[in-house]
Scaffold this active site. Structure first.
Site, mmCIF file in Angstrom:
data_model
loop_
_atom_site.group_PDB
_atom_site.id
_atom_site.type_symbol
_atom_site.label_atom_id
_atom_site.label_comp_id
_atom_site.label_asym_id
_atom_site.label_seq_id
_atom_site.Cartn_x
_atom_site.Cartn_y
_atom_site.Cartn_z
ATOM 1 N N GLY A 204 0.781 -1.228 0.000
ATOM 2 C CA GLY A 204 0.000 0.000 0.000
ATOM 3 C C GLY A 204 0.814 1.280 0.000
ATOM 4 O O GLY A 204 0.288 2.350 -0.325
ATOM 5 N N ASP A 205 2.094 1.208 0.374
ATOM 6 C CA ASP A 205 2.926 2.410 0.403
ATOM 7 C C ASP A 205 4.382 2.033 0.133
ATOM 8 O O ASP A 205 5.297 2.464 0.838
ATOM 9 C CB ASP A 205 2.800 3.118 1.754
ATOM 10 C CG ASP A 205 3.437 4.510 1.760
ATOM 11 O OD1 ASP A 205 3.526 5.119 0.683
ATOM 12 O OD2 ASP A 205 3.845 4.974 2.841
ATOM 13 N N LEU A 206 4.584 1.235 -0.899
ATOM 14 C CA LEU A 206 5.913 0.704 -1.159
ATOM 15 C C LEU A 206 6.711 1.687 -2.023
ATOM 16 O O LEU A 206 6.576 1.709 -3.243
ATOM 17 C CB LEU A 206 5.837 -0.660 -1.852
ATOM 18 C CG LEU A 206 7.164 -1.438 -1.875
ATOM 19 C CD1 LEU A 206 7.574 -1.841 -0.469
ATOM 20 C CD2 LEU A 206 7.054 -2.668 -2.760
#
Length: 316
Positions: A204-206
């Site tokens: 989700g926030d890579l």
């Protein structure tokens, strides 16, 4: 039984206290006051010797610590809220595959004890962008997995619905965001949400800063959001992760185009769909900058405009 440890002396950095002051008005202030006590409670609970806080701190208090057996760990404490809980659940489900391990957690205290990644140096996008992109694709392949029923993770359609809230906030307008850019993103989101592919557990926030060098495995991810959605979204988020030196290049859109091709090739993704998610997410990120009162709007809008040039060369 946990071994007794000396009570840690914790001073909450003033900049950290200011950064979370508006996170949950009233609740955040009380949490900052309680933070030294929470750290002491976690030290007792998990037999920790508390080290120095990790810098820079953002919305969670993160500090190095050592367990009674000498193992180096990370203690992370945040204001209890849903995003913190989904991170805990995602980490449990990843179980160390492609990601730092969750060793202990305490939902009531908003605390996690995490595997400490050593040396813990973030992936550098400016060193060798192609190698970094292929490496990140390998991390994604390790992370993505079916979820099944009975989870409390974020759903991608809801996670990416912030532009609707923006319209409501500005009485149908777009505030500081260019109207044409928002309208293009809204159209992309409608098309993407109507044609979602296989849904898996995503990070989700890579981005590059959330991939650190480690010993157990050369590189591992940290700080997942815990989102259930189609895998191309994770790739889209990574695609937009640019270093300042890369943004300063004469044609940074060429780098984005090449990165998109590598991700599509490595992960078996539809390149056009990847580009569509990337531009839509770039505009959503710009709204998040406004919503969170962070100084990143100009940078976020530049990324959105660059993605427009990748999708349609020659178009503003």
């Amino acid at each position: 039984m946990p071994q007794p440890v000396s009570k840690p002396r914790i001073t909450v950095p003033k900049e950290f206290a200011r950064s979370i002051a508006g996170f949950r008005p009233g609740v955040s202030d009380l949490w900052v006051e309680r933070l030294p006590g929470l750290v002491a409670e976690c030290a007792d609970l998990w037999s920790l010797r508390i080290g120095a806080p990790c810098e820079p701190l953002s919305y969670n208090f993160v500090t190095a610590a050592t367990r009674a057996d000498g193992r180096e760990v990370i203690l992370k404490i945040g204001v209890p809220h849903r995003e913190l809980y989904t991170e805990m659940e995602a980490l449990r489900r990843f179980d160390g595959r492609g990601c730092a391990r969750l060793l202990e957690s305490d939902r009531q205290r908003g605390a996690m004890l995490l595997e400490r990644l050593v040396p813990g140096i973030p992936l550098d996008p400016a060193a060798d962008d192609e190698a970094a992109t292929r490496l990140a694709a390998g991390i994604m392949r390790q992370l993505w997995r079916p979820v099944g029923p009975g989870h409390s993770l974020f759903i991608l359609v809801r996670w990416t619905s912030g532009l609707a809230w923006m319209r409501e906030y500005y009485d149908g307008g777009t505030g500081p965001l260019p109207g044409w850019l928002v309208e293009r993103a809204e159209g992309l989101f409608r098309e993407l949400h109507a044609s979602l592919d296989e849904e898996l557990l995503l990070h989700g926030d890579l981005h590059h800063g959330n991939i650190l060098s480690a010993k157990r495995q050369s590189w591992l991810a940290i700080d997942p959001k815990g989102i259930v959605g189609e895998p191309v979204y994770d790739a889209a988020v990574f695609l937009l992760s640019l270093a300042p030196t890369q943004l300063a290049q004469p044609r940074p859109e060429a780098l984005l185009a090449r990165r998109a091709s590598i991700l599509a090739e490595e992960l078996g993704l539809d390149r056009q769909r990847l580009l569509a998610w990337s531009q839509a997410h770039a505009v959503l990120s710009a709204w998040w900058c406004v919503e969170d009162h962070t100084d990143c709007l100009e940078w976020a809008l530049l990324r959105a405009e660059l993605m427009g040039r990748v999708i349609e060369p020659g178009r503003p």
